[in-house]
Design a protein around this motif. Structure first.
Motif, mmCIF file in Angstrom:
data_model
loop_
_atom_site.group_PDB
_atom_site.id
_atom_site.type_symbol
_atom_site.label_atom_id
_atom_site.label_comp_id
_atom_site.label_asym_id
_atom_site.label_seq_id
_atom_site.Cartn_x
_atom_site.Cartn_y
_atom_site.Cartn_z
ATOM 1 N N HIS A 5 -35.100 1.567 -80.775
ATOM 2 C CA HIS A 5 -35.512 0.215 -81.053
ATOM 3 C C HIS A 5 -36.889 0.184 -81.745
ATOM 4 N N LYS A 122 -24.095 -7.142 -74.682
ATOM 5 C CA LYS A 122 -25.446 -6.605 -74.202
ATOM 6 C C LYS A 122 -25.476 -6.410 -72.586
ATOM 7 N N GLU A 123 -24.778 -7.404 -71.923
ATOM 8 C CA GLU A 123 -24.687 -7.253 -70.645
ATOM 9 C C GLU A 123 -23.839 -5.913 -69.994
ATOM 10 N N PRO A 126 -26.710 -2.793 -72.069
ATOM 11 C CA PRO A 126 -28.104 -3.186 -72.362
ATOM 12 C C PRO A 126 -28.794 -2.250 -73.078
ATOM 13 N N VAL A 130 -27.977 -3.637 -80.606
ATOM 14 C CA VAL A 130 -26.957 -4.688 -81.256
ATOM 15 C C VAL A 130 -27.464 -5.309 -82.483
ATOM 16 N N GLY A 157 -29.150 -12.157 -77.113
ATOM 17 C CA GLY A 157 -29.522 -10.804 -76.930
ATOM 18 C C GLY A 157 -29.496 -9.926 -78.086
ATOM 19 N N ALA A 158 -29.093 -10.203 -79.252
ATOM 20 C CA ALA A 158 -29.067 -9.238 -80.191
ATOM 21 C C ALA A 158 -30.665 -8.699 -80.459
ATOM 22 N N ASP A 159 -30.568 -7.424 -80.812
ATOM 23 C CA ASP A 159 -31.848 -6.574 -80.880
ATOM 24 C C ASP A 159 -32.228 -6.774 -82.375
#
Length: 244
Positions: A5, A122-123, A126, A130, A157-159
Motif C-alpha cells: 500500500h 475487502k471484507e 482486508p 484491491v 473499499g477499493a485501495d
C-alpha cells in the motif's frame, strides 16, 4: 516485505513491470523494481489460451505459489476474480489483485454490482490491495461514468483505481485515487508523475517486447547474422527459473 500500500505515492509513482512466468518475476525483482505484477495476456499466452476467457486461473494461482519466496510484493492481474479466488491468491502470497468491471462482449458490470464485489473481497481479505479496474476506456463504451465508478469503488473499499487506456492529461487529473495508469506509447514516468498518478503499470508490454526481440533475433540469424553475444547465459536463466 515492503508494505505494498505504501508504494502507491502521488508524485512519485510505483513503476510496476508485469511478468508472465517465474523467471521473469524473479529477474524483474532482482534488477531493483519495488514490486512486480503479472500480465494476464502473458500468462494466458504462455499456456496457449486466449486472454480474457478465464482459462488461465489455475496457471495464475500456480505462478503465485511458485514465487512465494519473492522479496518484493507481487500483484496479480486475474482478468476477473470472485471472493474465493481473491482469498486463494492472498493465501498463496499475492499482495494485490486487479478486479475488472469489464465483462467482455457483455460490456460493463453495473456499478452497484461491482462495488458489492469489491466490498465482499475487502471484507474477506482486508489486507489484500484491491485495485479496481475500470474498463470504460478499454472497451470503448464512453467515459462519462468513469469518475462515478471510481468514486463508488473507492467508497466500497477499493485501495486504488486502475483506468487502462486513459491518456489525456486533463482526464487523468480529474480522477480520484490512488490512480493507476497503463503506460501507453509516448507516455513517460516523469510525465505521469506530474499528473499525480500513484502507480504506472507496464501491462503486457514486456511480454510483447520479449516476443518481438525473439523474432528479430531469429530473423537476423536466418539472414546470416552471427549468434548475438551478451545475452543472459543458460546457467543464469536456469537459476532464475528455479529460484529461490
Amino acid at each position: 516485505m515492503t508494505d505494498f500500500h505504501g508504494l502507491h505515492r502521488v508524485g512519485r509513482p510505483l513503476l510496476l513491470p508485469n511478468a508472465w512466468d517465474a523467471a521473469s518475476v524473479f529477474a524483474l525483482a532482482e534488477v531493483g523494481f519495488e514490486a512486480v505484477g503479472t500480465t494476464s495476456l502473458g500468462v494466458a499466452a504462455a499456456q496457449g489460451v486466449p486472454d480474457g476467457a478465464g482459462l488461465a486461473r489455475e496457471r495464475t494461482l500456480e505462478l503465485v505459489r511458485r514465487v512465494r519466496g519473492l522479496r518484493v510484493p507481487l500483484t496479480v492481474d486475474v482478468e476477473s476474480a470472485g471472493v474465493d479466488f481473491a482469498a486463494e491468491l492472498y493465501e498463496a502470497g499475492a499482495a494485490g489483485i486487479n478486479v475488472e468491471d469489464g465483462r467482455g462482449e457483455v460490456g460493463l458490470a453495473a456499478v452497484a454490482e461491482q462495488a458489492e464485489l469489491i466490498a465482499a473481497i475487502k471484507e474477506r481479505v482486508p489486507r489484500l490491495f484491491v485495485n479496481a479496474r475500470i474498463d470504460t476506456y478499454w472497451l470503448g463504451t464512453g467515459q462519462a461514468d468513469t469518475r462515478e465508478r471510481a468514486e463508488a469503488y473507492l467508497e466500497a473499499g477499493a485501495d486504488g483505481i486502475f483506468v487502462p487506456g486513459i491518456r489525456a492529461d486533463d482526464e487523468i487529473r480529474a480522477l480520484p485515487g490512488p490512480l493507476n495508469v497503463l503506460l501507453l506509447p509516448g507516455m513517460t514516468v516523469g510525465g505521469l508523475a506530474r499528473l499525480n498518478v500513484a502507480r504506472i503499470s507496464m501491462g503486457s508490454l514486456l511480454y510483447r517486447a520479449a516476443l518481438d526481440a525473439a523474432l528479430v533475433t531469429a530473423a537476423a540469424i536466418q539472414a546470416g547474422a552471427p549468434a548475438p553475444d551478451g545475452v543472459r547465459s543458460y546457467a543464469e536463466t536456469d537459476r532464475l527459473a528455479t529460484y529461490p
